[in-house]
Design a protein around this motif. Structure first.
Motif, short mmCIF file in Angstrom:
data_model
loop_
_atom_site.label_atom_id
_atom_site.label_comp_id
_atom_site.label_asym_id
_atom_site.label_seq_id
_atom_site.Cartn_x
_atom_site.Cartn_y
_atom_site.Cartn_z
N LEU A 55 -13.52 43.15 -5.87
CA LEU A 55 -13.21 44.70 -5.76
C LEU A 55 -12.06 44.88 -4.89
O LEU A 55 -11.07 45.57 -5.12
N ALA A 56 -12.13 44.45 -3.46
CA ALA A 56 -10.93 44.74 -2.75
C ALA A 56 -9.55 44.39 -3.09
O ALA A 56 -8.51 44.90 -2.95
N SER A 57 -9.16 43.11 -3.92
CA SER A 57 -8.24 42.79 -4.52
C SER A 57 -7.90 43.74 -5.74
O SER A 57 -6.57 44.21 -6.02
N LEU A 68 -13.65 37.05 1.75
CA LEU A 68 -13.55 35.52 1.50
C LEU A 68 -14.36 35.37 0.26
O LEU A 68 -13.62 34.16 -0.47
N ALA A 69 -15.32 35.68 -0.07
CA ALA A 69 -15.95 35.34 -1.38
C ALA A 69 -14.94 35.53 -2.61
O ALA A 69 -14.74 34.46 -3.63
N ALA A 70 -14.18 36.76 -2.54
CA ALA A 70 -13.01 36.68 -3.64
C ALA A 70 -11.99 35.63 -3.43
O ALA A 70 -11.11 35.42 -4.10
N ALA A 71 -11.50 35.44 -2.13
CA ALA A 71 -10.57 34.60 -1.99
C ALA A 71 -10.89 33.14 -1.92
O ALA A 71 -9.80 32.38 -1.60
N ARG A 72 -11.89 32.78 -2.17
CA ARG A 72 -12.46 31.31 -2.20
C ARG A 72 -11.43 30.34 -2.81
O ARG A 72 -11.19 29.47 -2.28
N PRO A 73 -10.96 30.68 -3.89
CA PRO A 73 -9.96 29.64 -4.43
C PRO A 73 -8.74 29.56 -3.71
O PRO A 73 -8.09 28.36 -3.81
N TYR A 74 -8.43 30.28 -2.88
CA TYR A 74 -7.33 30.10 -1.86
C TYR A 74 -7.60 29.23 -0.85
O TYR A 74 -7.00 28.48 -0.47
N TRP A 75 -9.07 29.40 0.07
CA TRP A 75 -9.01 28.80 1.17
C TRP A 75 -10.04 27.40 0.93
O TRP A 75 -10.33 26.51 1.75
N LEU A 76 -10.70 27.44 -0.06
CA LEU A 76 -11.71 26.17 -0.40
C LEU A 76 -11.01 24.90 -0.35
O LEU A 76 -10.25 24.60 -1.37
N GLY A 77 -11.36 24.19 0.58
CA GLY A 77 -10.60 22.76 0.65
C GLY A 77 -9.27 22.49 1.02
O GLY A 77 -8.62 21.70 0.96
N ARG A 78 -8.73 23.77 1.65
CA ARG A 78 -7.16 23.79 2.06
C ARG A 78 -7.24 23.93 3.32
O ARG A 78 -8.10 24.35 4.25
N ALA A 79 -5.81 23.38 3.76
CA ALA A 79 -5.47 23.73 5.20
C ALA A 79 -5.20 25.29 5.35
O ALA A 79 -4.41 25.85 4.61
N ALA A 133 -18.65 47.52 -10.03
CA ALA A 133 -19.33 46.84 -9.11
C ALA A 133 -20.58 47.45 -8.65
O ALA A 133 -21.62 46.55 -8.41
N GLU A 134 -20.71 48.66 -8.70
CA GLU A 134 -22.21 49.17 -8.44
C GLU A 134 -23.19 48.69 -9.43
O GLU A 134 -24.30 48.48 -9.32
N LEU A 135 -22.71 48.81 -10.70
CA LEU A 135 -23.64 48.51 -11.98
C LEU A 135 -24.10 46.98 -11.63
O LEU A 135 -25.20 46.67 -11.98
#
Lengths: 297, 297
Positions: free
Chosen positions: B204-206, A238-249, B236-238
């Motif tokens: 990382l996961a993406s 979710l942290a990495a996908a934030r640009p997808y879900w932030l403020g969106r349906a 990512a570890e660093l």
């Protein structure tokens, strides 16, 4: 009673094969499934694996319409990729070499950053068919979770996360296998791990070993450990996908437990995602593809 | 020529067993190893696995001094943990139930955040013995990479990352296994992946699935993909271990290729780490423990 479908819908993924006998009015007459996913099959084994499930349904020589990894290079017949941005299912299915009338829907690809999907495009098309005019973001949790941006009927961009496979390989093939063996989910442990990971996503690899250490030193229960592992991975995603879900349906297309975890994690970020059943979306998508072929022929 | 050691040094990890026949002057008279790590042994199998390697060395009934996972709860005899902050090897070895004089060094634990080590404390003590008065940070790459802060001769704190096991399980048990099968390392691909992951560790996961997609769409070579996988995980570890290495004197204790990757990744962050050989440090640590027992008896 004999089943004489007008066409057969097939969802053929890496791990499973599912088939539905469909009437000319696109209702389900019968269904069947097996564990003969494309991941375990050689080229010559696809037709026998399919016939095992549908042999009684072939009276009228029905069209057999497939989506999923069956169309990959290592599948039955390579079905290529459409390039985003595009409408899903806007390409032509490929024919498999067979006496059966087998057609395989193409996948989708994205050039920058490079990404691919096979099968999810059909679920997306099904979701669009059932929710006309919907604009927003779709999340499709699974071994390879997809985040997909939809605008004006088109898939604009998407991004894949290896979260599901990470969970499986960590819980089965690392030292964590001693720590996370459990059924069920501890909702509180899941939620706090999601929150930790969203706040400090870069700490993932140390958070993972900390599960093992907390099991040894603090008797962290396997059920809580499993929920924390799941929460750390989904939180980092979710942290990495934030640009997808932030403020969106947002709509989550998935099945049962995993879908519920994503919905709960999103709700904790203030995002009220709607849920849609993956199987129902697949069938709606295959039906849409079937109707496109009817119009074209 | 018969080997009649004064004592026997044993490094018994999860995957391997290594033994050295030592003279009373602490020189190596002979050495041997097998793949009988503690991970594959039941309680009753430890003594036979050891005897297989040292049966010819038992003339003088030598002391047998062990470090590593052999002292875990699932090992031969549980050797407990010392709590940090402490000097490594400041505890009393446990005796295994055997006619042999087997003693096992305790591991180290940290309460907050919870963490544990077994075996690395001996390497650290060896490093300190060979570098008296050294203050700074040690990085011990491996299946469970450890970052360790040393001050005034004590281990102040440490943190474990599952990086090595992540690499192994991702490259063997996920869709990436089709993408990263290769020998050797592409240094440029490694360096650029480290840089990407340090800048955006939450991706990382993406980034992992992007390796698969780039292999399908852009013919990313397996050698480059493997180097990128390694670089993403170490980067990512660093990023997460930055509080350890930023502005500190750093030494990397490890073996060959992996040690070189960590050193290169640190150098790219402007940190000139010194390198120390893990086996040499283990032997120096076991020797130090042996001398402490001589003094005590």
């Amino acid at each position: 009673m004999s089943v004489e479908p007008d066409w057969i819908a097939v969802d053929w993924g890496t791990s499973n094969l599912r088939v539905w006998a469909m009437s000319s009015a696109d209702t389900v007459l019968a269904e069947a499934s097996s564990d003969k996913g494309m991941g375990g099959l050689d080229k010559s084994e696809f037709e026998p694996a399919l016939r095992e499930l549908i042999d009684d349904w072939l009276v009228k020589s029905p069209l057999i319409l497939c989506c999923g990894m069956v169309g990959a290079r290592q599948g039955w017949a390579e079905a290529g990729y459409l390039s985003v941005p595009c409408e899903p299912l806007s390409g032509t299915p490929s024919k498999a070499s067979s006496e059966l009338d087998v057609r395989i829907l193409p996948g989708l690809k994205q050039t920058a950053p490079p990404d691919v999907m096979r099968g999810e495009e059909t679920q997306i098309a099904g979701f669009q068919a059932l929710n006309p005019g919907w604009d927003g973001v779709l999340c499709l949790p699974g071994s390879h979770t997809k985040w997909v941006e939809i605008s004006a009927g088109e898939i604009v961009s998407f991004q894949t996360f290896l979260t599901g496979e990470l969970f499986a390989s960590l819980s089965e093939h690392t030292v964590l296998r001693h720590t996370v063996v459990a059924d069920g989910v501890d909702d509180e442990a899941f939620a706090s791990a999601v929150s930790d990971a969203i706040a400090r996503p870069e700490r993932l690899a140390s958070g993972l070993f900390a599960l093992r250490a907390a099991h040894l030193l603090e008797d962290l229960s396997p059920k809580r450990a499993r929920a924390r592992l799941s929460g750390l991975l989904i939180g980092a995603e979710l942290a990495a996908a934030r640009p997808y879900w932030l403020g969106r349906a947002v709509a989550v297309i998935g099945a049962g437990g995993l879908s519920r975890l994503y919905t709960a994690a999103l709700a904790a970020q203030g995002v009220p995602a709607i849920q849609a059943d993956a199987t129902r979306m697949t069938l709606a998508g295959l039906t849409k593809a079937r109707n496109q072929l009817r119009v074209a022929s």
